[in-house]
Enzyme design. Sequence first.
Site, PDB file in Angstrom:
ATOM      1  N   ASP A   1      42.137  19.525  64.892  1.00 22.57           N
ATOM      2  CA  ASP A   1      43.573  19.297  64.817  1.00 22.57           C
ATOM      3  C   ASP A   1      44.172  19.192  66.221  1.00 22.57           C
ATOM      4  OD1 ASP A   1      45.919  19.328  62.944  1.00 22.57           O
ATOM      5  OD2 ASP A   1      46.498  21.046  64.163  1.00 22.57           O
TER       6      ASP A   1
ATOM      7  N   GLU B   1      23.224  22.676  69.285  1.00 21.78           N
ATOM      8  CA  GLU B   1      22.229  23.745  69.105  1.00 21.78           C
ATOM      9  C   GLU B   1      21.801  23.832  67.645  1.00 21.78           C
ATOM     10  OE1 GLU B   1      23.442  27.597  70.520  1.00 21.78           O
ATOM     11  OE2 GLU B   1      24.397  26.687  72.275  1.00 21.78           O
TER      12      GLU B   1
HETATM   13  C1  GLC Z   1      48.170  17.842  62.863  1.00 25.66           C
HETATM   14  C2  GLC Z   1      48.069  17.954  61.360  1.00 25.66           C
HETATM   15  C3  GLC Z   1      49.446  18.152  60.812  1.00 25.66           C
HETATM   16  C4  GLC Z   1      50.010  19.435  61.385  1.00 25.66           C
HETATM   17  C5  GLC Z   1      49.958  19.434  62.907  1.00 25.66           C
HETATM   18  C6  GLC Z   1      50.180  20.793  63.455  1.00 25.66           C
HETATM   19  O1  GLC Z   1      48.889  16.736  63.260  1.00 25.66           O
HETATM   20  O2  GLC Z   1      47.429  16.839  60.828  1.00 25.66           O
HETATM   21  O3  GLC Z   1      49.466  18.171  59.424  1.00 25.66           O
HETATM   22  O4  GLC Z   1      51.319  19.587  60.972  1.00 25.66           O
HETATM   23  O5  GLC Z   1      48.712  19.006  63.375  1.00 25.66           O
HETATM   24  O6  GLC Z   1      49.055  21.594  63.222  1.00 25.66           O
END
Ligand code: GLC
Length: 558
Positions: A214, A263
Amino acid sequence: MVDSTRTLPDAWWRDAVIYQVYPRSWADSDGDGIGDLPGITSRLEHLAELGVDAVWMSPFYTSPQNDAGYDVADYRDIDPLFGTLADFDALVERAHALELRVIVDLVPNHSSSEHEWFKAALAAEPGSRERARYLFRDGRGDGGELPPNNWQSNFGGSAWTRTQNPDGTPGQWYLHLFDPTQPDFDWNNPEVQEEFRSILRFWLDRGVDGFRIDVAHGLHKEPGLPDAPSDYDIATQATSLQPMWDKPEVHEVYRDWRRLVDEYRVEGEDADRILVAEAWVIPEESLAKYVRPDELHQSFNFGYLMTPWKAKHQRESITNALAATAAVGAPQTWVLSNHDVPRHASRLAIDIDQPTRVLGIGPDHPQPDSELGLRRARAATAVMLALPGSAYLYQGEELGLPEATTLPDEVRQDPTFVRTNGEDVGRDGCRVPVPWHADQPAFGFNTTGESWLPQPEVYGDLAPNRQEGVAGSTLELYKRLLTVRRKLGLGRGELHWQELGEDVLAFTNVTTGGRRLQVITNFGSDPVDLPHGELVAVSGTLDEHRLPTDTTAWIIPG
Ligand code: GLC
Ligand code: MG
């Protein structure tokens, strides 16, 4: 240890089709209106039948759910909403039995404000070890009453929130690129780095096949946290010109993680554990850096997702994207929908020249023409699944689900809606629970009829039980495309453009076995002649053997 540059040339992920499940909206086993892990396990056969290679699940970790789980309070446990670690293990076991790999979501840019570390940070003094895991700063102005810089949160408003001292007086500020309940970590802190290594191992040891990372381009910020330029143009200027995105130091993190996941490789086995970046980065050359041989395996191509539905734009976008990743020896990673953007069955009905941010579609906006949107969506998917590389599908797109565009304000849950005062209605419209059966409560999402967001009526007509075995249905189209893609090995082929007119996108995918598939999409209003050969798939209905507008055909040249 295995040398990462010796990853098998035909490793599974290089052409994998990966299906995104949004856990709260896929299948609800206990009837509380929120999807869960046992629900997912019970429906995995749908994915095996569809013909995908892997499933990626959005976060299911312990979380107050202020951003639907992207606010993690405990990275090593399952939120009771979704089940238990035992449920997770059962899911992985079932998926692997069905030959589906499992990818989980990792959220390293920020935690929840309910995370033990953040609670400890708030309780501790400025300058303490506890605060050093996050980005606490003194405010500007005489009494520190102004935020430390001008950064804006991605969800609207300032990216800084002021804390309160134990005696009630105002204290330091902390940075959150998203919601105030999502404080950003300080990635220069070795403790943070070590914690995430340990989290990666925790899930790798539980048998996961990879991680979707993310906000992968946000971990490191410009040293000194300077103000963001006020004249920055998001459409044309490099993402790295902003002080919070795409800093060179993030690549060090990914080199480190690549060594770690490698790993777990087993020499000679097609069992790479993979890392895929969510990085909204331009230009393509900067994005490609994330997939250099010693970094991540994949990075979503959001430029493709945002490309206008025009032959010229599509061709340019595909050409540039393939060139950028080829330059670093990586495959491309195509995507048309996910949990952050309006579903492509609605989005493509809206003609936009060059969108730079994909905003939600609400009841006050012009409503997308659903027939046009679906026709284009099917044509677009038939292009995407014929391209060399890997592709991601978002739950429900195989049913042709449209965006839920008429959700009333009072049911909306995305923090974007509140933080922008409704200016951006947010992402709830693509997160509505999916249908399974037209004639069951909540269209088969559960047995009680509860649903955390209301489902549009049309979702019933689009339920799998109405589409299975129905010639021409979207579900059968997806199955057909995925079958042919796999049989011919399209994901490992090479693309050669053809000139068939200004409004026609045409290419041949020449596969490693020397087989050829011709792919033609008509963007113009008049039907076009099809080349000779065997028609193996078509996204719509032919018009007396001619290809009508917004339709894609797959042909094996005769
Ligand atoms: C990314 C995710 C989204 C979230 C953001 C904050 O963009 O896909 O859904 O709100 O990160 O974590
Ligand atoms: Mg449930």
